[in-house]
Design a protein around this motif. Structure first.
Motif, PDB file in Angstrom:
ATOM      1  N   TYR A  19       0.821  -1.219   0.000  1.00 31.43           N
ATOM      2  CA  TYR A  19       0.000   0.000   0.000  1.00 31.43           C
ATOM      3  C   TYR A  19       0.853   1.266   0.000  1.00 31.43           C
ATOM      4  O   TYR A  19       0.587   2.218  -0.742  1.00 31.43           O
TER       5      TYR A  19
ATOM      6  N   ASN B 182       2.515   3.429  -3.114  1.00 25.76           N
ATOM      7  CA  ASN B 182       1.835   4.424  -3.947  1.00 25.76           C
ATOM      8  C   ASN B 182       0.824   5.284  -3.184  1.00 25.76           C
ATOM      9  O   ASN B 182       0.115   6.086  -3.795  1.00 25.76           O
ATOM     10  N   HIS B 183       0.745   5.111  -1.862  1.00 29.95           N
ATOM     11  CA  HIS B 183      -0.241   5.854  -1.088  1.00 29.95           C
ATOM     12  C   HIS B 183       0.403   6.484   0.148  1.00 29.95           C
ATOM     13  O   HIS B 183       1.399   5.983   0.669  1.00 29.95           O
TER      14      HIS B 183
END
Length: 269
Positions: free
Chosen positions: A241, A244-245
């Protein structure tokens, strides 16, 4: 049977929350209000179950550090930084433990810790992002980062609701390791000796005082396995996760939970 079901649920809660930046200790203290209070050995042991999952996930990295300790400078230095971070935590944590320092395990301070921690997470990631924009992505763990991560573990240990993973990851980001992946890896790896040492310490105390005879070892085993399995899934998901977050979703969750606790649970309970 009901006792084992409660232990299973506590193990699952621990496994999900130990490495997500939402505070496992806070969630367990809240859950125990309905599922029954557990011994310190039980709580620390299921944390060790979650740590076992991290050992499995990072087994190649750990093997690299072990096999290259005497032959590769970067691996040796990284291992020593892990040792320093653990040493800071162990020394201060043991001093606080023997000094009898303990905050009230009531819901209100947990709720405030969740809220304050959410603000800290958003602010820390914002400023870390600004530093990353200027300095670029830095994966290096400095000696300063190692010491601060060790201190952060102590703070998280004595303030339920703070979250060890959140505190250590964002301290590393603010102190110069602008890569979320690198900061997360160091925070998780230093948790391995920290939690195994805490489990061993509690086990020695329990055996020494004779409390081990009153421990439900089968329920503890159920919770340990449940914690390890769910933590393995949760950590694998988190590592994917954060590529990219941002961590914003966890801050939102902390705010929602903190407000709900303040509104629904009587003060001082």
């Amino acid at each position: 049977m009901l006792n084992h079901l409660a232990a299973l649920l506590l193990g699952i809660i621990e496994g999900i929350t130990e490495f997500l930046p939402i505070s496992s200790t806070g969630h367990l203290l809240i859950a125990e209000r309905w599922l029954g209070h557990r011994s310190d050995l039980f709580n620390v042991s299921i944390q060790a179950g979650a740590i076992l999952a991290v050992v499995l996930i990072y087994r190649q990295r750990l093997w690299q550090l072990a096999t290259q300790f005497f032959t590769e400078h970067a691996s040796r230095e990284y291992a020593w930084k892990l040792a320093v971070a653990f040493g800071v935590t162990a020394t201060l944590g043991l001093a606080l433990k023997r000094g009898g320092f303990q905050l009230p395990e009531t819901v209100t301070p947990i709720a405030w810790a969740l809220l304050i921690g959410a603000v800290w997470m958003v602010a820390a990631e914002y400023f870390a992002g600004r530093r990353a924009a200027v300095l670029g992505e830095r994966t290096t763990i400095t000696w300063t980062v190692a010491i601060l991560v060790g201190l952060a573990q102590v703070v998280a240990g004595v303030f339920p609701g703070t979250s060890r993973s959140a505190t250590t990851i964002f301290v590393a980001l603010l102190a110069g390791t602008t890569s979320r992946a690198a900061a997360t890896e160091f925070a998780f790896l230093v948790g391995i000796p920290t939690m195994f040492a805490a489990t061993g310490y509690e086990l020695i105390e329990v055996v020494g005082t004779g409390e081990a005879a009153h421990e439900d070892w089968s329920a503890l085993a159920v919770a340990f396995v449940a914690s390890a399995v769910t933590a393995f899934v949760a950590v694998r998901w988190l590592l994917h996760y954060i590529q990219n977050h941002r961590f914003t979703v966890f801050a939102v969750y902390r705010v929602a939970l903190g407000i709900a606790l303040l509104m629904l649970v009587p003060a001082g309970s």
